[in-house]
Design an enzyme around this catalytic site. Structure first.
Site, mmCIF file in Angstrom:
data_model
loop_
_atom_site.group_PDB
_atom_site.id
_atom_site.type_symbol
_atom_site.label_atom_id
_atom_site.label_comp_id
_atom_site.label_asym_id
_atom_site.label_seq_id
_atom_site.Cartn_x
_atom_site.Cartn_y
_atom_site.Cartn_z
ATOM 1 N N HIS A 81 0.839 -1.206 0.000
ATOM 2 C CA HIS A 81 0.000 0.000 0.000
ATOM 3 C C HIS A 81 0.872 1.253 0.000
ATOM 4 O O HIS A 81 1.973 1.263 0.556
ATOM 5 C CB HIS A 81 -0.954 0.017 1.187
ATOM 6 C CG HIS A 81 -0.308 0.084 2.535
ATOM 7 N ND1 HIS A 81 -0.030 1.275 3.181
ATOM 8 C CD2 HIS A 81 0.117 -0.890 3.372
ATOM 9 C CE1 HIS A 81 0.518 1.029 4.351
ATOM 10 N NE2 HIS A 81 0.638 -0.280 4.501
ATOM 11 N N ASP A 83 -0.384 4.454 0.936
ATOM 12 C CA ASP A 83 -0.767 5.495 1.892
ATOM 13 C C ASP A 83 0.048 5.353 3.172
ATOM 14 O O ASP A 83 0.651 4.304 3.432
ATOM 15 C CB ASP A 83 -2.260 5.423 2.218
ATOM 16 C CG ASP A 83 -2.639 4.191 3.032
ATOM 17 O OD1 ASP A 83 -2.220 3.087 2.637
ATOM 18 O OD2 ASP A 83 -3.362 4.325 4.047
ATOM 19 N N ASP A 144 6.329 1.983 6.141
ATOM 20 C CA ASP A 144 5.045 1.282 6.135
ATOM 21 C C ASP A 144 4.098 2.052 5.216
ATOM 22 O O ASP A 144 3.463 2.995 5.638
ATOM 23 C CB ASP A 144 4.500 1.215 7.559
ATOM 24 C CG ASP A 144 3.178 0.501 7.674
ATOM 25 O OD1 ASP A 144 2.759 -0.154 6.701
ATOM 26 O OD2 ASP A 144 2.553 0.599 8.746
ATOM 27 N N GLU A 178 -4.859 1.609 3.069
ATOM 28 C CA GLU A 178 -4.704 0.438 3.936
ATOM 29 C C GLU A 178 -4.662 0.850 5.397
ATOM 30 O O GLU A 178 -5.181 0.136 6.272
ATOM 31 C CB GLU A 178 -3.428 -0.323 3.554
ATOM 32 C CG GLU A 178 -3.274 -1.678 4.235
ATOM 33 C CD GLU A 178 -2.516 -1.629 5.561
ATOM 34 O OE1 GLU A 178 -2.429 -2.674 6.239
ATOM 35 O OE2 GLU A 178 -2.023 -0.534 5.942
ATOM 36 N N GLU A 179 -4.047 1.982 5.676
ATOM 37 C CA GLU A 179 -3.858 2.399 7.069
ATOM 38 C C GLU A 179 -5.156 2.771 7.772
ATOM 39 O O GLU A 179 -5.200 2.848 8.990
ATOM 40 C CB GLU A 179 -2.880 3.581 7.130
ATOM 41 C CG GLU A 179 -1.456 3.244 6.716
ATOM 42 C CD GLU A 179 -0.740 2.330 7.697
ATOM 43 O OE1 GLU A 179 -1.362 1.929 8.707
ATOM 44 O OE2 GLU A 179 0.431 2.005 7.454
ATOM 45 N N ASP A 201 4.606 -6.244 3.718
ATOM 46 C CA ASP A 201 4.129 -5.204 4.626
ATOM 47 C C ASP A 201 4.476 -5.514 6.075
ATOM 48 O O ASP A 201 3.859 -4.999 6.993
ATOM 49 C CB ASP A 201 2.605 -5.048 4.463
ATOM 50 C CG ASP A 201 2.058 -3.793 5.113
ATOM 51 O OD1 ASP A 201 2.841 -2.868 5.404
ATOM 52 O OD2 ASP A 201 0.839 -3.737 5.355
ATOM 53 N N HIS A 383 4.617 4.233 12.250
ATOM 54 C CA HIS A 383 3.580 5.179 12.678
ATOM 55 C C HIS A 383 4.092 6.271 13.610
ATOM 56 O O HIS A 383 3.301 6.862 14.350
ATOM 57 C CB HIS A 383 2.397 4.465 13.335
ATOM 58 C CG HIS A 383 1.634 3.559 12.416
ATOM 59 N ND1 HIS A 383 0.358 3.104 12.696
ATOM 60 C CD2 HIS A 383 1.958 3.022 11.213
ATOM 61 C CE1 HIS A 383 -0.059 2.325 11.718
ATOM 62 N NE2 HIS A 383 0.905 2.257 10.804
#
Length: 414
Positions: A81, A83, A144, A178-179, A201, A383
């Site tokens: 992903h 995003d 990520d 995805e997040e 991932d 994150h």
């Protein structure tokens, strides 16, 4: 050999594009800025020589690497992903490249005294002597899952440039959002056309995962009454106090900071509070389906109990399932995990087979008919400002992708 400079340059070119997703948006992608990187990826896939490159109206990207063998080989896919999480800002990412890491503290931001230290993040010591890419302490990095995208595109480019490596048809797919739990919602599994796939991932080098949380989100709305505080006796109802009662009634040790492995949790991740209304946002996680259902019942029963205590509906709750444990769909086709494990071992990587304490697009895709275990992308501390990725881990992930393709073709004639 895959070039360290090339993979570093490619990764940095992706992470410096802001692609933060937005859970409050009802569009796909949830933010317009995700199109910026999506369009770059489409152009790059075409440039390296991929076939059938497409991007749909929702920014889902697909491409094909044709087979270079004459025998029939299962069609496999690789998915990541583009995003980044809204948990921490992904705007103006300024990566720092740390050559030959010496095992000591890394000053991310001297002005703000932000330190990435192995005293706190012990995994750093696994990468002593390697090249690390970090943040500057003010943003996340975006490994990520831009590390995963980097690795997939680099692997496809390597296979195109090295036709002596035999493989069947390979599909790649890149998703938005995805997040915020929507990465696979509009993924066209039929169009993708793979027999199985792998999300790239994961985190630490060697991770191989086919179990993940069952997941739900809960929105708890607490209603109060606002009157002048000087004349509030018997009249004011402060929603923030009721919300505090709700929070404190859930098991305090069943939160992310107190759980590990297969242990589930309740996670309060956002509060918006005033006297008249307080809104709590929870995520609910558990690997075991029965425990997952019990957690949702606990939070509903607590709501009912507090409403009975106040003799009216002071709390309303909305619980929405987000994704489920892919184990149910992967175990019947465990050979796809075995191939990934064999690929790692062939590259002298120790497979770390463990449950995901989270979810990936693969969890949803598995329930959509595309079994999809998860493989490491190499990053750590996702994150947040302490995120980093070793370049050597990205190179190894790229090699694993190539080896999986090679082994899948080889096993088709055994």
């Amino acid at each position: 050999m895959i070039s360290k400079d090339d993979i570093t340059k490619r990764f940095i070119s992706y992470v410096t594009v802001d692609t933060e997703s937005d859970p409050e948006s009802d569009t796909t992608p949830s933010t317009l800025k995700q199109w910026d990187l999506a369009n770059i990826l489409v152009a790059e896939l075409k440039l390296i020589g991929m076939s059938d490159v497409s991007i749909d109206d929702n920014a889902y990207i697909m491409a094909t690497l044709p087979s270079n063998v004459n025998h029939k080989v299962p069609t496999i896919g690789f998915v990541s992903h583009f995003d980044t999480t809204p948990d921490f800002t992904g705007a103006n990412v300024n990566p720092q490249v740390i050559e030959n890491y010496d095992g000591k503290d890394i000053v991310l931001n001297a002005a703000e005294n932000i330190i990435l230290s192995p005293d706190y993040f012990e995994d750093l010591l696994l990468y002593k002597g390697q090249t690390l890419i970090t943040t500057d302490g003010t943003t996340l990095l975006g490994a990520d899952d831009k590390a995963g995208i980097t690795e997939i595109i680099s692997a496809m480019e390597y296979l195109i440039n090295h036709p002596e490596i035999k493989h069947g048809v390979i599909k790649v797919g890149f998703t938005p959002d995805e997040e915020i739990g929507r990465g696979a919602h509009k993924f066209d599994v039929k169009k993708f056309g793979a027999d199985w796939a792998y999300t790239i991932d994961g985190s630490q080098i060697g991770e191989l995962e086919y179990e993940n949380f069952n997941a739900a989100g809960a929105k708890v709305v607490v209603k109060g009454k606002i009157v002048h505080p000087g004349y509030a006796k018997g009249k004011m109802v402060n929603s923030m106090y009721i919300a505090t009662e709700f929070i404190n009634s859930l098991p305090r040790m069943e939160t992310p900071e107190h759980t590990e492995g297969y242990q589930g949790f309740f996670h309060l991740h956002n509060i918006e509070g005033k006297v008249e209304e307080t809104v709590l946002h929870y995520i609910i996680r558990d690997h075991d389906m029965n425990h997952f259902k019990a957690r949702k019942e606990v939070i509903q029963k607590l709501t009912n109990a507090i409403n009975e205590q106040y003799e009216r509906e002071v709390i309303t709750i909305e619980i929405k399932d987000q994704y489920f444990n892919m184990k149910e769909k992967v175990v019947p086709v465990m050979h796809i995990v075995d191939i990934a494990e064999e690929a790692m071992k062939a590259l002298d990587i120790e497979p770390l087979i463990k449950p995901i304490r989270g979810g990936t697009d693969g969890s949803q895709l598995s329930f959509m008919g595309l079994p999809c275990p998860n493989i490491f992308a190499g990053g750590h501390n996702f994150h947040g400002r302490y995120e980093y990725v070793p370049v050597e881990s990205m190179i190894k992930a790229t090699e694993v992708i190539c080896k999986i393709a090679e082994l899948t073709a080889k096993k088709a004639i055994e």
